[in-house]
Structures are given as C-alpha cells and as structure tokens.
Write an enzyme that holds these catalytic residues in place. Structure first.
Site, short mmCIF file in Angstrom:
data_model
loop_
_atom_site.label_atom_id
_atom_site.label_comp_id
_atom_site.label_asym_id
_atom_site.label_seq_id
_atom_site.Cartn_x
_atom_site.Cartn_y
_atom_site.Cartn_z
N ASP A 223 5.66 5.08 -5.95
CA ASP A 223 5.98 3.69 -6.21
C ASP A 223 4.67 2.92 -6.06
O ASP A 223 3.68 3.46 -5.53
CB ASP A 223 7.02 3.20 -5.18
N ASP B 145 4.17 -1.13 -5.39
CA ASP B 145 4.19 -2.18 -4.38
C ASP B 145 4.81 -1.66 -3.08
O ASP B 145 5.95 -1.22 -3.04
CB ASP B 145 5.00 -3.38 -4.89
N ASP C 99 8.71 3.15 -0.27
CA ASP C 99 8.57 2.37 0.97
C ASP C 99 9.86 1.67 1.37
O ASP C 99 9.93 1.10 2.46
CB ASP C 99 7.48 1.31 0.81
#
Length: 316
Positions: free
Chosen positions: A92, A94, A267
């Site tokens: 991923d 961000d 995240d």
C-alpha cells in the site's frame, strides 16, 4: 506509540507453524519449527529472529505487537513441500511507504523546525503548515518536493540552516528541497530492493488518485524503483475502494500471480480486509493513527519495516 495490549490479535488455535531462525556460535545455522496458536501463518512465509550467540531459539509473540528491537525476516520457499511460495510483494502507499497525511504534515513541520526554515526570512518562527492549509495543498499538489517547490515559488524562498539567505540559484534550491524532503517510512526501500534482487515481483496499490501517487512515489522511492515496479495501481484503476478487494484482485491478474502467492503490506484494517478478501496474506505496519485497530487476520504486525528482512530458505 504501540498499544498496551493487542489481545484481540489472539485468534483461535491454528495448526500452522512459524519457522524460526537461530544459530549457534558457529556459522552453521538451523531452522526450527515453533507452533503458533494465535495467527494463521501461511506455509510460504515465516518471520525469523537474527542469529545469536546462544543455541536458544527466540520466538515471536503474536499476542503483543513487536517492537523494533530485533530483526525479522520474510521468506519464500522453493521446497516442493510448500504449496504457496511467495512470488509477489505488494505495498500500500499512504501509511506504508509514506506516513499518513497527518503524520506526513507533521514530518514536514519537524523538518522545517530542524533546519530552521523561515518563510519569509523575516519570520520569527520556522515555517508551519497547519492542518487546514495542508489539506488543501495535498489535494492540489502530489509529492513532497513539488509541494515545497510550489509553496516557496508562491511565497518566496526561505532562509534556513542549509543556506543562511534564500537560495537564488536553481542548484541551491534543489539542494534545499532534497535536504528537507520527507523520506519513506523506515525499511521500505531496503525491503523493496531485497525482494527485487531475489526475483520477487513488486507492486504498489494505492487508493489515492493516480496522478498524485505517481508524483509521490517518484519522489519517495525514486524514478528507477518506480519504473521497475511490476505493477502499479491507484484508485482510478478500479471501481470499488478498499475494503473491497478489487485493487488486489486486479494486481494479481496483472502480475500473473495467484493471490495465495502474494504478500501485502498494509497499515490499516481496511487495507487488511481488502487483502484477505483477495485471498492474500497481509503483514501490517501500523501508524499512530491505526495502532489500536483490530489486526487479528494479519500474519504479523510491526510498527514499521526497519527490522524486517527478506531472506530465502527452504521450509522444513
């Protein structure tokens, strides 16, 4: 700051095993099996501790979230006994490659304070981007360096510890930007390079707008790494956003790799859900804003990638 407890990560008993790495004082190394009863660990992956001077093996406690005090390894296997060798590593963007936008803004302000960036030079305090301003800025200009070039172009180049007076030459201005540029999260570039060198396919899948992500990645990971990605997808490329698995299912097809042979680095729980719905294993590197989310379906959880290494061993 890691949460005090991650008891929710302790799921029902699993017959899966986590392979642990240890060594004696001699160069000979051995692989040990240790049962894990909390998280489902796919047969293609294991986390390993660094060699130590003793013959006692170390273990990964999955009921609490690991700190950065020891190194751990991601591994794929070429053993016929392994049904799901790791073939692709998907990041991923961000929150994984770069900090979440709020943390990113804070990192800029920390850099401005550290280098005493004053804009205009007559200011009594270092430059500070407040949340409202940064929210507008990050939605208009992607990438850290373009943000600073635009801002200083509009408001005048600053004084700083790098240059006592505002730089006038283009080369000096680029040096200033390079010096205070926000860097990728710890361990990201090294892990990318290790996996690439081992022949593992690399991808980045971000829910953000493609144009802004491209600018961001070109600055954060560099042009060579960006153009060396085997797959890059952004929010524009799929109809449904995470936690829908569309972006990871699409990546699987573009990579030519089955979902069970992919490892996703996320995240947030939304990203974790998207990965698992696509049939992929997921490693979580949480941020301060996601640390208390429920990551029970992750294969393992870390505060960042600084001590996660890629290695290749045979499963036993």
């Amino acid at each position: 700051m890691a949460p005090a407890s991650a008891a929710a990560a302790a799921a029902s008993s699993s017959s899966s095993s986590l392979l642990l790495f240890s060594s004696l004082s001699s160069p000979n190394r051995r692989l040990l099996k240790s049962p894990i009863s909390s998280l489902p660990i796919p047969s293609n992956s294991f986390i390993s501790s660094p060699p130590s001077s003793s013959c006692r093996s170390s273990s990964i406690k999955t009921t609490t979230r690991p700190t950065n005090s020891s190194q751990h390894s991601i591994s794929s296997s070429s053993s016929p006994a392994s049904t799901s060798p790791l073939e692709a590593l998907i990041f991923d963007c961000d929150g994984v490659i770069l900090e979440s936008e709020n943390l990113h803004r804070t990192a800029y302000n920390d850099a401005f304070a550290h280098f005493d960036v004053r804009c205009p030079p007559s200011s009594s305090q270092p430059l500070l981007w407040d949340p409202d301003f940064y929210d507008v800025l990050q939605n208009q200009i992607g990438g850290g360096k373009p943000k600073m070039r635009w801002y200083f172009g509009e408001n005048g180049w600053p004084s700083s510890k790098v240059f006592g007076t505002p730089p006038a030459a283009d080369a000096d201005r680029e040096k200033l930007i390079d010096t205070i540029q926000v860097k990728p999260r710890p361990g990201v570039l090294r892990l990318m390079d290790e996996a690439k060198a081992a022949g593992i396919k690399l991808a980045v899948c971000s829910a953000a707008t493609k144009s802004s992500v491209i600018l961001c990645l070109e600055n954060l990971i560099g042009l060579e790494r960006f153009h060396g990605l085997d797959c890059f997808l952004a929010g524009d490329d799929v109809k449904e956003k995470k936690p829908d698995p569309s972006i990871y299912l699409t990546a699987s097809k573009k990579l030519g790799v089955l979902g069970k042979n992919c490892l996703v680095v996320e995240d947030s729980v939304i990203g974790l859900q998207a990965a698992t719905k696509a049939g992929m294993s997921c490693l979580v590197t949480y941020t301060s804003s996601t640390a208390n989310q429920d990551f029970k379906d992750a294969i393992t959880i870390y505060p960042d990638l600084s001590n996660v290494r890629y290695t290749r061993y045979l499963l036993i």
